[in-house]
Design an enzyme around this catalytic site. Structure first.
Site, PDB file in Angstrom:
ATOM      1  CE  LYS A   1      -4.299   1.145   2.338  1.00 42.21           C
ATOM      2  NZ  LYS A   1      -4.947   1.096   3.652  1.00 42.21           N
TER       3      LYS A   1
HETATM    4  C1  E4P Z   1      -8.126   1.521   4.183  1.00 38.06           C
HETATM    5  O1  E4P Z   1      -7.508   1.120   3.280  1.00 38.06           O
HETATM    6  C2  E4P Z   1      -8.075   2.920   4.665  1.00 38.06           C
HETATM    7  O2  E4P Z   1      -6.824   3.198   5.188  1.00 38.06           O
HETATM    8  C3  E4P Z   1      -9.164   3.087   5.682  1.00 38.06           C
HETATM    9  O3  E4P Z   1     -10.358   2.608   5.113  1.00 38.06           O
HETATM   10  C4  E4P Z   1      -9.331   4.498   6.195  1.00 38.06           C
HETATM   11  O4  E4P Z   1     -10.500   4.547   6.972  1.00 38.06           O
HETATM   12  P1  E4P Z   1     -10.851   5.759   7.965  1.00 38.06           P
HETATM   13  O5  E4P Z   1     -11.138   6.966   7.133  1.00 38.06           O
HETATM   14  O6  E4P Z   1     -12.067   5.280   8.699  1.00 38.06           O
HETATM   15  O7  E4P Z   1      -9.661   5.954   8.849  1.00 38.06           O
END
Ligand code: E4P
Length: 220
Positions: free
Chosen positions: A87
């Site tokens: 990622k």
């Molecule tokens: C996932 O890949 C993201 O990092 C995550 O969904 C972010 O979510 P949040 O906005 O609830 O922190």
């Protein structure tokens, strides 16, 4: 649409996996910190445990923000397990790193996507997934689902293979909206996944079926 769970919590990952509907997991540095996991070795161990629980893609995020650092970290993460997807944040350095990873056959998830333009750059660089953040846009009175819809349309129109992974999903209705606009994947908290099950007519219908069955079979 594929279902990923958006957590680093092993109990929640196991529970979602046991439901038999889980296709993968996404993590980020905040989710790892929430579980108290720190240090390179512990993080690597944790990612491996997740890969053992779930038969699907597991996103593991780089911490470095410079190109060289992202490449080093990403190569190490990818070498951990074939299910790992590296990622990478949507920055200039990140896009360059995604191009490098894609040339090496390493799969990537370009994260922190808030515009169609960012998604386009990630797809052109060869990202396997882009992660538009639905809830964080909704939080600032913008339309997160509209962003998912526009990215899906753009990828279909120009035939990009990159999958649209709707992230920052906050509740069950977001999942339904992702279905409606054709997201490839939604990564969700366990509570939002479980919310799909709930309907009062299911509960009252089941109660009535069981009462009728008991009345005739047990004479009650
Ligand atoms: C996932 O890949 C993201 O990092 C995550 O969904 C972010 O979510 P949040 O906005 O609830 O922190």
């Amino acid at each position: 649409m594929k279902f990923f769970i958006d957590t680093a919590n092993l109990d929640q990952i196991r529970e979602a996996n046991d439901m038999g509907v889980l296709d993968g997991v996404t993590t980020n540095p905040s989710l790892m910190a929430k579980e108290g996991i720190s240090g390179k070795e512990n993080c690597a161990k944790h990612y491996l445990t997740i890969c053992e629980i779930v038969d699907g893609d597991v996103s593991a995020e780089v911490i470095a923000t410079d190109y060289e650092g992202m490449i080093k970290e990403g190569m190490e993460l990818a070498a951990l397990h074939p299910q790992i997807v590296v990622k990478v944040p949507c920055t200039a350095e990140g896009i360059k790193a995604i191009r490098y990873f894609s040339e090496q056959g390493i799969r990537t998830n370009c994260t922190l996507i808030f515009t169609v333009g960012q998604a386009l750059l990630a797809a052109k660089a060869g990202a396997s997934y882009v992660s538009p953040f639905v809830g964080r846009l909704d939080d600032i009175a913008s339309d997160g689902i509209l962003l998912v819809e526009n990215i899906v349309k753009m990828f279909r129109y120009y035939c990009y293979d990159t999958e649209v992974l709707a992230a920052s999903i906050r509740h069950t209705q977001h999942i339904i909206q992702c279905l409606e606009v054709g997201a490839d994947v939604a990564t969700c908290p366990l509570s939002a996944i479980k919310g799909l099950l709930k309907h009062p007519l299911t509960d009252s219908g089941l109660k009535a079926f069981l009462e009728d069955h008991r009345r005739v079979n047990e004479g009650k």
